[in-house]
Write a protein that holds these residues in place. Structure first.
Motif, PDB file in Angstrom:
ATOM      1  N   GLU A  91       0.827  -1.204   0.000  1.00  0.00           N
ATOM      2  CA  GLU A  91       0.000   0.000   0.000  1.00  0.00           C
ATOM      3  C   GLU A  91       0.868   1.265   0.000  1.00  0.00           C
ATOM      4  OE1 GLU A  91      -0.242  -2.510   2.099  1.00  0.00           O
ATOM      5  OE2 GLU A  91      -2.289  -3.304   2.046  1.00  0.00           O
ATOM      6  N   LEU A  95       0.896   1.818  -4.011  1.00  0.00           N
ATOM      7  CA  LEU A  95      -0.333   2.544  -4.315  1.00  0.00           C
ATOM      8  C   LEU A  95      -0.171   4.056  -4.121  1.00  0.00           C
ATOM      9  CD1 LEU A  95      -3.198   2.073  -5.178  1.00  0.00           C
ATOM     10  CD2 LEU A  95      -3.848   1.714  -2.795  1.00  0.00           C
ATOM     11  N   LEU A  96       0.311   4.469  -2.946  1.00  0.00           N
ATOM     12  CA  LEU A  96       0.449   5.907  -2.687  1.00  0.00           C
ATOM     13  C   LEU A  96       1.478   6.550  -3.629  1.00  0.00           C
ATOM     14  CD1 LEU A  96       0.123   6.121   1.230  1.00  0.00           C
ATOM     15  CD2 LEU A  96      -1.657   6.272  -0.512  1.00  0.00           C
ATOM     16  N   ARG A  99      -0.097   7.129  -7.043  1.00  0.00           N
ATOM     17  CA  ARG A  99      -0.992   8.295  -7.040  1.00  0.00           C
ATOM     18  C   ARG A  99      -0.187   9.586  -7.128  1.00  0.00           C
ATOM     19  NH1 ARG A  99      -4.820   6.257  -1.977  1.00  0.00           N
ATOM     20  NH2 ARG A  99      -5.969   4.703  -3.166  1.00  0.00           N
ATOM     21  N   ARG A 109     -15.352   8.028  -6.434  1.00  0.00           N
ATOM     22  CA  ARG A 109     -15.883   6.752  -5.970  1.00  0.00           C
ATOM     23  C   ARG A 109     -17.405   6.796  -5.976  1.00  0.00           C
ATOM     24  NH1 ARG A 109     -11.524   4.905  -1.241  1.00  0.00           N
ATOM     25  NH2 ARG A 109      -9.866   4.600  -2.775  1.00  0.00           N
ATOM     26  N   ARG A 138     -12.951  12.448  -3.643  1.00  0.00           N
ATOM     27  CA  ARG A 138     -11.948  12.510  -2.566  1.00  0.00           C
ATOM     28  C   ARG A 138     -10.654  13.105  -3.096  1.00  0.00           C
ATOM     29  NH1 ARG A 138      -8.813   7.021  -0.478  1.00  0.00           N
ATOM     30  NH2 ARG A 138      -7.295   8.080   0.846  1.00  0.00           N
ATOM     31  N   TYR A 145      -2.063  12.487   4.386  1.00  0.00           N
ATOM     32  CA  TYR A 145      -1.374  11.332   3.805  1.00  0.00           C
ATOM     33  C   TYR A 145       0.042  11.681   3.341  1.00  0.00           C
ATOM     34  CZ  TYR A 145      -5.155   7.893   3.557  1.00  0.00           C
ATOM     35  OH  TYR A 145      -6.113   6.970   3.851  1.00  0.00           O
ATOM     36  N   ASP A 251     -11.259   8.917   2.559  1.00  0.00           N
ATOM     37  CA  ASP A 251     -10.936   7.494   2.724  1.00  0.00           C
ATOM     38  C   ASP A 251     -11.989   6.836   3.609  1.00  0.00           C
ATOM     39  OD1 ASP A 251      -9.395   5.107   2.573  1.00  0.00           O
ATOM     40  OD2 ASP A 251      -8.671   5.515   4.601  1.00  0.00           O
TER      41      ASP A 251
HETATM   42  C1  IPM Z   1      -8.023   3.352  -0.382  1.00  0.00           C
HETATM   43  C2  IPM Z   1      -7.146   2.584   0.557  1.00  0.00           C
HETATM   44  C3  IPM Z   1      -5.792   3.274   0.632  1.00  0.00           C
HETATM   45  C4  IPM Z   1      -6.005   4.686   1.126  1.00  0.00           C
HETATM   46  C5  IPM Z   1      -4.749   2.555   1.495  1.00  0.00           C
HETATM   47  C6  IPM Z   1      -4.584   1.104   1.074  1.00  0.00           C
HETATM   48  C7  IPM Z   1      -3.442   3.269   1.513  1.00  0.00           C
HETATM   49  O1  IPM Z   1      -7.739   2.477   1.797  1.00  0.00           O
HETATM   50  O2  IPM Z   1      -7.672   3.457  -1.568  1.00  0.00           O
HETATM   51  O3  IPM Z   1      -9.055   3.845   0.066  1.00  0.00           O
HETATM   52  O4  IPM Z   1      -6.106   4.906   2.343  1.00  0.00           O
HETATM   53  O5  IPM Z   1      -6.097   5.573   0.309  1.00  0.00           O
END
Ligand code: IPM
Ligand code: MG
Length: 367
Positions: A91, A95-96, A99, A109, A138, A145, A251
């Motif tokens: 994660e 993922l971060l 982004r 979403r 969002r 973050y 989130d």
């Molecule tokens: C989301 C997830 C992520 C976030 C995590 C996995 C870092 O919960 O995409 O909502 O908090 O953005």
């Protein structure tokens, strides 16, 4: 038209649901006469495994994505990688950074509950006779973050940890424009969520929302504190149109929204950068639900969130809105005909329990 995308299936149910989504994507490209070139790359735990725990985000994955029009993302993470150093966990390490690297500041979403699926929602059905349809917008690359300083140190003999919630006005303006623009294509109502009674960032957020709203006189704006928003979302989800909020609040609220929709397995998401000259966005598209390690490998996961992520990608990044509409209605038809993966199956009359591949095949056939 020809489009290029990178496919990052990742971990857990990611590869299983991605397989179905790619079949749907290919079928839609044939039907609507566009070419899709896609290459598959490593991300998350799969990348850690392949690189001997070096990185969950190999440079090749980023390089290929830089050349693409969009990223179709599965999901990352799982118990196997939970005890690795935080900076290389799927994660935080994949993922971060993805982004941030691609400037994907706007996370859309959609949380909707079709009237035929209200029984799957934990919200009392008499509160949502007609289901609901909320779009959560969002902010995704700012706030607590990513704010600096963040860290941990020893102060007066005890550990102290800190994060910083910080927003520039320009960041707030950008995400509000996304929300107001989205509202124009919907019911023309924006609810901005903040904690303006406590946080300085929220005071700036609210001021900015009021200012940006003057450019959208056709869209109604109201404000809720985040605690109240969390409450109203379970009490009257059908009263919302577009919710816009900062990273951490978004989130939390988007998970709540996913839950009241009935199943995490239904909800796609889009993470978008700036609009480009061609009117489209570079974006990353992924199911909201995560890697679901508890059911991975069994072929029973709901592929709909991944398939609807394909449809969002076609709409926002590839400009193929006809194909996107067709996929959306093929999915709706599958639901209307009573097909249910395990997450949605209640045993009610007219329901047929199906697995991942059967649901994928039904959507393909409808298409
Ligand atoms: C989301 C997830 C992520 C976030 C995590 C996995 C870092 O919960 O995409 O909502 O908090 O953005
Ligand atoms: Mg989340």
């Amino acid at each position: 038209m020809s489009h290029t995308i990178t496919v990052l299936p990742g971990d857990g149910i990611g590869p299983e649901v991605m397989a179905e989504a790619l079949k749907v994507l290919e079928a839609s490209s044939e039907k609507f006469h566009f070419d899709i070139e896609h290459t598959t790359h490593l991300v998350g735990g799969a990348a850690l495994d392949a690189t001997g725990n070096k990185t969950p985000l190999p440079p090749e994955t980023i390089a290929a994505s830089e050349k693409a029009d969009a990223i179709l993302f599965g999901s990352v993470g799982g118990p196997k990688w939970e005890n690795l150093p935080p900076e290389i966990q799927p994660e935080r390490g994949a993922l971060l950074p993805l982004r941030k690297h691609f400037g994907l500041f706007a996370n859309l979403r959609p949380g909707s509950c079709h009237p035929s699926l209200t029984h799957a929602s934990p919200v009392k059905n008499e509160l949502i006779p007609n289901g609901f349809d909320v779009l959560c917008v969002r902010e995704l690359t700012g706030g607590i973050y990513f704010g600096e300083p963040k860290g941990r140190e020893e102060r007066a003999g005890e550990p102290v940890a800190f994060d910083t919630m910080v927003y520039k006005k320009s960041e707030i303006e950008k995400i509000l424009h996304v929300a107001f623009t989205a509202a124009r294509g919907r019911d023309k109502r924006v609810t901005s969520v903040d904690t303006a009674n406590v946080l300085a960032t929220s005071v700036l957020w609210r001021e900015t929302a009021i200012e940006v709203a003057t450019q959208y006189p056709d869209v109604a704006l109201d404000h809720l504190y985040v605690d109240n928003a969390a409450m109203q979302l379970v009490k009257r989800p059908d009263s919302f149109d577009v919710l816009v909020t900062e990273n951490l609040f978004g989130d939390i609220l988007s998970d709540e929204m996913a839950m009241i929709s009935g199943s995490l397995g239904m909800l796609p998401s889009a993470s978008l950068g700036n609009i480009q000259d061609n009117g489209l966005y570079f974006g990353m598209y992924e199911p909201s639900g995560g890697s679901a390690p508890d059911i991975a490998g069994q072929g029973i996961a709901n592929p709909i969130a991944q398939i609807l992520s394909v449809s969002m990608m076609l709409r926002y990044s590839l400009g193929e809105s006809e194909a996107a509409d067709a996929i959306d209605s093929a999915v709706q038809q599958a639901i209307d005909s009573g097909l249910r993966t395990g997450d949605l199956f209640t045993g009610a009359e007219g329901e047929t329990r199906v697995n991942t591949a059967e649901m994928g095949q039904a959507i393909l056939t409808n298409l």
